[in-house]
Write an enzyme that holds these catalytic residues in place. Sequence first.
Site, PDB file in Angstrom:
ATOM      1  N   ARG A 274      43.975  33.598  27.708  1.00  0.00           N
ATOM      2  CA  ARG A 274      43.840  34.543  28.821  1.00  0.00           C
ATOM      3  C   ARG A 274      42.783  35.611  28.517  1.00  0.00           C
ATOM      4  O   ARG A 274      42.198  36.206  29.418  1.00  0.00           O
ATOM      5  CB  ARG A 274      45.190  35.195  29.116  1.00  0.00           C
ATOM      6  CG  ARG A 274      45.257  35.791  30.497  1.00  0.00           C
ATOM      7  CD  ARG A 274      46.598  36.451  30.853  1.00  0.00           C
ATOM      8  NE  ARG A 274      47.747  35.900  30.201  1.00  0.00           N
ATOM      9  CZ  ARG A 274      48.623  36.649  29.510  1.00  0.00           C
ATOM     10  NH1 ARG A 274      48.458  37.952  29.390  1.00  0.00           N
ATOM     11  NH2 ARG A 274      49.687  36.089  28.964  1.00  0.00           N
TER      12      ARG A 274
ATOM     13  N   TYR B  78      34.120  45.825  52.937  1.00  0.00           N
ATOM     14  CA  TYR B  78      34.478  44.411  53.149  1.00  0.00           C
ATOM     15  C   TYR B  78      35.912  44.364  53.699  1.00  0.00           C
ATOM     16  O   TYR B  78      36.828  44.962  53.130  1.00  0.00           O
ATOM     17  CB  TYR B  78      34.385  43.739  51.783  1.00  0.00           C
ATOM     18  CG  TYR B  78      34.740  42.283  51.695  1.00  0.00           C
ATOM     19  CD1 TYR B  78      34.011  41.314  52.372  1.00  0.00           C
ATOM     20  CD2 TYR B  78      35.785  41.865  50.868  1.00  0.00           C
ATOM     21  CE1 TYR B  78      34.331  39.976  52.236  1.00  0.00           C
ATOM     22  CE2 TYR B  78      36.098  40.521  50.732  1.00  0.00           C
ATOM     23  CZ  TYR B  78      35.367  39.587  51.421  1.00  0.00           C
ATOM     24  OH  TYR B  78      35.675  38.259  51.289  1.00  0.00           O
TER      25      TYR B  78
ATOM     26  N   ASP C  65      31.596  48.257  44.838  1.00  0.00           N
ATOM     27  CA  ASP C  65      31.461  46.821  45.099  1.00  0.00           C
ATOM     28  C   ASP C  65      29.962  46.562  45.213  1.00  0.00           C
ATOM     29  O   ASP C  65      29.335  46.888  46.224  1.00  0.00           O
ATOM     30  CB  ASP C  65      32.214  46.422  46.376  1.00  0.00           C
ATOM     31  CG  ASP C  65      32.189  44.911  46.602  1.00  0.00           C
ATOM     32  OD1 ASP C  65      31.229  44.258  46.142  1.00  0.00           O
ATOM     33  OD2 ASP C  65      33.113  44.396  47.248  1.00  0.00           O
TER      34      ASP C  65
ATOM     35  N   LYS D  12      29.317  34.771  45.202  1.00  0.00           N
ATOM     36  CA  LYS D  12      28.141  34.848  46.084  1.00  0.00           C
ATOM     37  C   LYS D  12      26.868  34.470  45.308  1.00  0.00           C
ATOM     38  O   LYS D  12      26.716  33.324  44.951  1.00  0.00           O
ATOM     39  CB  LYS D  12      28.065  36.240  46.707  1.00  0.00           C
ATOM     40  CG  LYS D  12      29.387  36.697  47.363  1.00  0.00           C
ATOM     41  CD  LYS D  12      29.705  35.935  48.629  1.00  0.00           C
ATOM     42  CE  LYS D  12      31.134  36.104  49.116  1.00  0.00           C
ATOM     43  NZ  LYS D  12      31.601  37.456  49.331  1.00  0.00           N
TER      44      LYS D  12
END
Length: 390
Positions: A55, A108, A180, A205
């Site tokens: 992890r 967003y 962001d 993206k």
Amino acid sequence: MKKPTQLIHAGRDKAYTGYAVNPPLVRASTIVFDTFAELKHAAAHAGDRVPFYGRRGTDTHFALQAAMCELEGGAGCALYPCGSAAVSGALLAFLTAGDHVLMVDSVYEPTRALCDKVLKSLGIDTEYYDPLIGANIADLIKPNTRVIFLESPGSLTFEVQDIPAICAVAKQHNIVTILDNTWASPILCQPFALGVDVSIQAATKYIVGHSDIMLGTATANEQHWPQLRDHSYLLGYCASADDAYTALRGLRTLGVRLQQHEKSALAVVDWLLQRPEVAQIYHPALPSHPGHAIFKRDFSGSNGLFSFALKQGNQKQIAAFVEGMQHFKMGFSWGGYESLITATMQLQSQRTATTWPQQGPLLRLHIGLEHVDDLIADLAQAFVRYNSVA
Ligand SMILES: *Cc1c(COP(=O)(O)O)cnc(C)c1O
């Protein structure tokens, strides 16, 4: 070193790559140790790119984390299964019940829904602010304000925020700033130089760039990295080695891809400027854009994403526009090699602190890597269909 060169080198430390050009794809849950001393050393340094448990990542993840820090300028980088997880992970790392968060009104839409549903249920109060507020954000700060969240330019309407002015006010009040930074990718804006504490990327993206992987990153400065690292780990956020590997591969071509996206998008903007049906184009590189001066100051270029408002258009006309395109596929997300189109009939429902001035529908384009002449011809046909509907 210039950005395109940095993209080639980023994360390719010998410690991760060994003898190959690229770091190997290392999938792991359990990491095994030969000696008790090694195990104790790994436990003490877990989270700082020392193999400890799956992890916490393997060399593949460490190479991507190192690359993001080199490119964005942060001290450490946490990986997430998608961009939205990076947003929630960064917010939850710094917020607790009773806190107040200032959230940009052009954010967003799923981030807005996270605040209004999940954060609210945890007793965290969100207040939306005008993206153009600048240093006047000081007027909205309360004793319990812990985080100011920014997104610039807004990824649907492209308002450009005065990041340094907002971060300077936040610093005076000991408030964490989270940006962001997806629109800029890791290369068009240097968030830490502008004063940001945590920078988020939906790597889904432009970093991945091929519309085939979901991945998020949050990079933090020295002061905020330990808390972001520990909270994200405890909340169980992690990403697969395969996805980290794919993101690293995407980074290598990001420079040339973005140059082409930018060039073609500006050519489409030029063409749209001549169309009588268009009321307004929202692209920060346009000198007429209200945020253009700040954009020129804080960003080194633009990408393939922008919107435009039509003077008018009912559901049928908009359907005629967006259906039957040859190259522009209809769908959300962006940043891949392909062109995309989406339409929003009414924007005001996504705004609570500001009034959206346009009455007509908004079309958002992602300009892909097709030849721009083909894209313009596709749009010309869309206008023919749109104009033929009464
Ligand atoms: C797409 C996007 C996200 C979310 O990323 P996912 O990987 O789709 O979860 C967050 N912020 C912005 C600005 C985005 O465009």
